[in-house]
Scaffold this motif. Structure first.
Motif, PDB file in Angstrom:
ATOM      1  N   GLN A  78     -11.941  13.077 -10.532  1.00  0.00           N
ATOM      2  CA  GLN A  78     -11.211  12.976  -9.273  1.00  0.00           C
ATOM      3  C   GLN A  78     -11.600  11.689  -8.542  1.00  0.00           C
ATOM      4  N   THR A  79     -10.622  11.076  -7.902  1.00  0.00           N
ATOM      5  CA  THR A  79     -10.845   9.855  -7.127  1.00  0.00           C
ATOM      6  C   THR A  79     -10.372  10.091  -5.703  1.00  0.00           C
ATOM      7  N   THR A  80     -11.316  10.195  -4.790  1.00  0.00           N
ATOM      8  CA  THR A  80     -10.961  10.328  -3.382  1.00  0.00           C
ATOM      9  C   THR A  80     -10.626   8.952  -2.809  1.00  0.00           C
ATOM     10  N   LEU A  81     -10.101   8.933  -1.612  1.00  0.00           N
ATOM     11  CA  LEU A  81      -9.695   7.654  -1.015  1.00  0.00           C
ATOM     12  C   LEU A  81     -10.884   6.710  -0.802  1.00  0.00           C
ATOM     13  N   PRO A  82     -12.023   7.169  -0.283  1.00  0.00           N
ATOM     14  CA  PRO A  82     -13.164   6.236  -0.165  1.00  0.00           C
ATOM     15  C   PRO A  82     -13.649   5.716  -1.519  1.00  0.00           C
ATOM     16  N   ILE A  83     -13.642   6.561  -2.547  1.00  0.00           N
ATOM     17  CA  ILE A  83     -14.039   6.102  -3.880  1.00  0.00           C
ATOM     18  C   ILE A  83     -13.047   5.078  -4.406  1.00  0.00           C
ATOM     19  N   TRP A  84     -11.765   5.296  -4.156  1.00  0.00           N
ATOM     20  CA  TRP A  84     -10.742   4.317  -4.550  1.00  0.00           C
ATOM     21  C   TRP A  84     -10.998   2.980  -3.863  1.00  0.00           C
ATOM     22  N   MET A  85     -11.313   3.005  -2.577  1.00  0.00           N
ATOM     23  CA  MET A  85     -11.578   1.767  -1.847  1.00  0.00           C
ATOM     24  C   MET A  85     -12.786   1.043  -2.426  1.00  0.00           C
ATOM     25  N   ALA A 108     -13.606  14.953   9.462  1.00  0.00           N
ATOM     26  CA  ALA A 108     -13.821  13.506   9.493  1.00  0.00           C
ATOM     27  C   ALA A 108     -14.973  13.102   8.573  1.00  0.00           C
ATOM     28  N   LEU A 109     -16.059  13.875   8.583  1.00  0.00           N
ATOM     29  CA  LEU A 109     -17.195  13.575   7.712  1.00  0.00           C
ATOM     30  C   LEU A 109     -16.811  13.704   6.242  1.00  0.00           C
ATOM     31  N   SER A 110     -16.056  14.758   5.926  1.00  0.00           N
ATOM     32  CA  SER A 110     -15.663  14.978   4.536  1.00  0.00           C
ATOM     33  C   SER A 110     -14.689  13.908   4.062  1.00  0.00           C
ATOM     34  N   PHE A 111     -13.775  13.512   4.923  1.00  0.00           N
ATOM     35  CA  PHE A 111     -12.715  12.587   4.523  1.00  0.00           C
ATOM     36  C   PHE A 111     -13.261  11.225   4.110  1.00  0.00           C
ATOM     37  N   ASP A 112     -14.313  10.750   4.783  1.00  0.00           N
ATOM     38  CA  ASP A 112     -14.805   9.405   4.465  1.00  0.00           C
ATOM     39  C   ASP A 112     -16.139   9.414   3.719  1.00  0.00           C
ATOM     40  N   GLU A 113     -16.520  10.551   3.141  1.00  0.00           N
ATOM     41  CA  GLU A 113     -17.783  10.634   2.407  1.00  0.00           C
ATOM     42  C   GLU A 113     -17.687   9.900   1.072  1.00  0.00           C
ATOM     43  N   VAL A 114     -18.713   9.113   0.764  1.00  0.00           N
ATOM     44  CA  VAL A 114     -18.738   8.331  -0.476  1.00  0.00           C
ATOM     45  C   VAL A 114     -19.883   8.746  -1.385  1.00  0.00           C
ATOM     46  N   ILE A 115     -21.104   8.777  -0.843  1.00  0.00           N
ATOM     47  CA  ILE A 115     -22.288   8.919  -1.690  1.00  0.00           C
ATOM     48  C   ILE A 115     -22.328  10.270  -2.386  1.00  0.00           C
ATOM     49  N   ALA A 128       0.832  -1.209   0.000  1.00  0.00           N
ATOM     50  CA  ALA A 128       0.000   0.000   0.000  1.00  0.00           C
ATOM     51  C   ALA A 128       0.868   1.261   0.000  1.00  0.00           C
ATOM     52  N   TRP A 129       1.964   1.230   0.740  1.00  0.00           N
ATOM     53  CA  TRP A 129       2.855   2.390   0.820  1.00  0.00           C
ATOM     54  C   TRP A 129       3.458   2.719  -0.544  1.00  0.00           C
ATOM     55  N   ALA A 130       3.678   1.706  -1.356  1.00  0.00           N
ATOM     56  CA  ALA A 130       4.323   1.901  -2.660  1.00  0.00           C
ATOM     57  C   ALA A 130       3.342   2.233  -3.780  1.00  0.00           C
ATOM     58  N   ARG A 131       2.047   2.239  -3.496  1.00  0.00           N
ATOM     59  CA  ARG A 131       1.053   2.485  -4.531  1.00  0.00           C
ATOM     60  C   ARG A 131       0.845   3.984  -4.726  1.00  0.00           C
ATOM     61  N   ASP A 132       1.203   4.484  -5.921  1.00  0.00           N
ATOM     62  CA  ASP A 132       1.034   5.914  -6.205  1.00  0.00           C
ATOM     63  C   ASP A 132      -0.433   6.326  -6.271  1.00  0.00           C
ATOM     64  N   ASP A 133      -1.310   5.414  -6.727  1.00  0.00           N
ATOM     65  CA  ASP A 133      -2.725   5.766  -6.831  1.00  0.00           C
ATOM     66  C   ASP A 133      -3.352   5.986  -5.458  1.00  0.00           C
ATOM     67  N   ILE A 134      -2.845   5.267  -4.454  1.00  0.00           N
ATOM     68  CA  ILE A 134      -3.349   5.472  -3.096  1.00  0.00           C
ATOM     69  C   ILE A 134      -2.940   6.846  -2.580  1.00  0.00           C
ATOM     70  N   TRP A 135      -1.687   7.221  -2.806  1.00  0.00           N
ATOM     71  CA  TRP A 135      -1.224   8.529  -2.357  1.00  0.00           C
ATOM     72  C   TRP A 135      -1.953   9.664  -3.070  1.00  0.00           C
ATOM     73  N   ALA A 136      -2.236   9.466  -4.368  1.00  0.00           N
ATOM     74  CA  ALA A 136      -2.979  10.494  -5.109  1.00  0.00           C
ATOM     75  C   ALA A 136      -4.392  10.653  -4.560  1.00  0.00           C
ATOM     76  N   ALA A 137      -5.061   9.528  -4.289  1.00  0.00           N
ATOM     77  CA  ALA A 137      -6.412   9.591  -3.733  1.00  0.00           C
ATOM     78  C   ALA A 137      -6.404  10.191  -2.327  1.00  0.00           C
ATOM     79  N   LEU A 138      -5.391   9.835  -1.535  1.00  0.00           N
ATOM     80  CA  LEU A 138      -5.266  10.402  -0.185  1.00  0.00           C
ATOM     81  C   LEU A 138      -5.067  11.906  -0.245  1.00  0.00           C
ATOM     82  N   SER A 139      -4.219  12.368  -1.165  1.00  0.00           N
ATOM     83  CA  SER A 139      -3.965  13.793  -1.303  1.00  0.00           C
ATOM     84  C   SER A 139      -5.242  14.564  -1.643  1.00  0.00           C
ATOM     85  N   ILE A 140      -6.027  14.033  -2.571  1.00  0.00           N
ATOM     86  CA  ILE A 140      -7.276  14.699  -2.951  1.00  0.00           C
ATOM     87  C   ILE A 140      -8.250  14.721  -1.776  1.00  0.00           C
ATOM     88  N   SER A 141      -8.351  13.620  -1.050  1.00  0.00           N
ATOM     89  CA  SER A 141      -9.265  13.561   0.095  1.00  0.00           C
ATOM     90  C   SER A 141      -8.885  14.573   1.169  1.00  0.00           C
TER      91      SER A 141
END
Length: 270
Positions: free
Chosen positions: A217-224, A201-208, A57-70
């Protein structure tokens, strides 16, 4: 008749324990399967434990990109919510005018509506106004419910703060900015900090709402959500889920400790 200090019965204790287990055992299972050696399926007990998925997970660039946007969306949404929520709370708590309760209800309404209703409404509004979906459409969508938690914290604290403090400050020669800095902010500080943390906290894990207001854009919850359909990515998804739990749990915990004694605030700064 029982006194306030009487101990709870065995049945009540078992019911409370069962409720806590129902809420938190799934979170513990996510934590457990973040360390499993099995890639494709969930086995209990796990066939083995490993830390390799954390390295993956640490080496995945797509995870870091989604985390940054979130994180960016969460910070901007929280800033917007702090500004608008505090101003709205000041108007409702300190002024009497026609329609005040209606305005208060309309401010609180987005948090009560199902996320899918808010998402559809925002998407329709963006389409009618010909607004392209982007980072900012997500921010506006998140701000609609983030404002509510800031507003609730601020208005509750303002209603418990004596208005005579402001009058005394002005009588003693303080201008509006000095009164804000030395009187209002010390009383509102912890309430705004708690409201801001809850909003993030609400914004960070919002999906719907994000699903309906995002463009490319792909946020971290959308990536998951997108990775869950890939069997070999489940352990990595669990690792990211553990991180999301930590990021959302810590602000809520801090907000709880900041506001749990808020009813004692009457006039003195906290």
């Amino acid at each position: 008749m029982r006194s306030d200090g009487a101990k709870a019965g065995l049945g009540l204790k078992l019911a409370a324990a069962g409720g806590l287990a129902f809420l938190h055992l799934p979170l513990l299972m996510i934590l457990l399967y973040a360390f499993t050696t099995e890639e494709k399926s969930y086995q209990f007990p796990p066939p083995g434990l490993t830390l390799k998925w954390f390295a993956v997970a640490w080496a995945r660039d797509d995870i870091w990109a989604a985390l940054s946007i979130s994180v960016q969306i969460g910070l901007v949404s929280t800033a917007v919510a702090l500004l608008l929520g505090t101003l709205a709370a000041a108007a409702v708590a300190r002024r009497r005018f026609f329609g005040r309760e209606t305005i208060s209800l309309l401010i609180i309404l987005p948090i009560a509506l199902p996320g899918i209703v808010t998402g559809i409404a925002l998407r329709s509004a963006y389409s009618l106004a010909d607004i392209p979906f982007s980072f900012w459409t997500i921010v506006l969508g998140h701000a609609t419910f983030c404002v509510v938690v800031v507003y609730n914290n601020a208005v509750a604290r303002l209603r418990r703060t004596s208005p005579f403090l402001i009058e005394a400050s002005m009588d003693l020669g303080a201008n509006g900015f000095q009164t804000l800095r030395h009187v209002l902010l010390p009383n509102l500080g912890t309430a705004l900090l708690a409201g801001g943390m809850l909003a993030f906290a609400l914004s960070f894990d919002e999906v719907i709402v994000t699903t309906f207001t995002a463009g490319q854009q792909t946020t971290l919850p959308i990536w998951m959500l997108s990775e869950l359909v890939r069997p070999r990515q489940r352990p990595v998804t669990n690792v990211v889920a553990v991180f999301v739990i930590a990021v959302t749990f810590l602000p809520i915990l801090v907000a709880y400790y900041l506001t749990r004694d808020g009813e004692q605030v009457g006039g003195a700064g906290k």
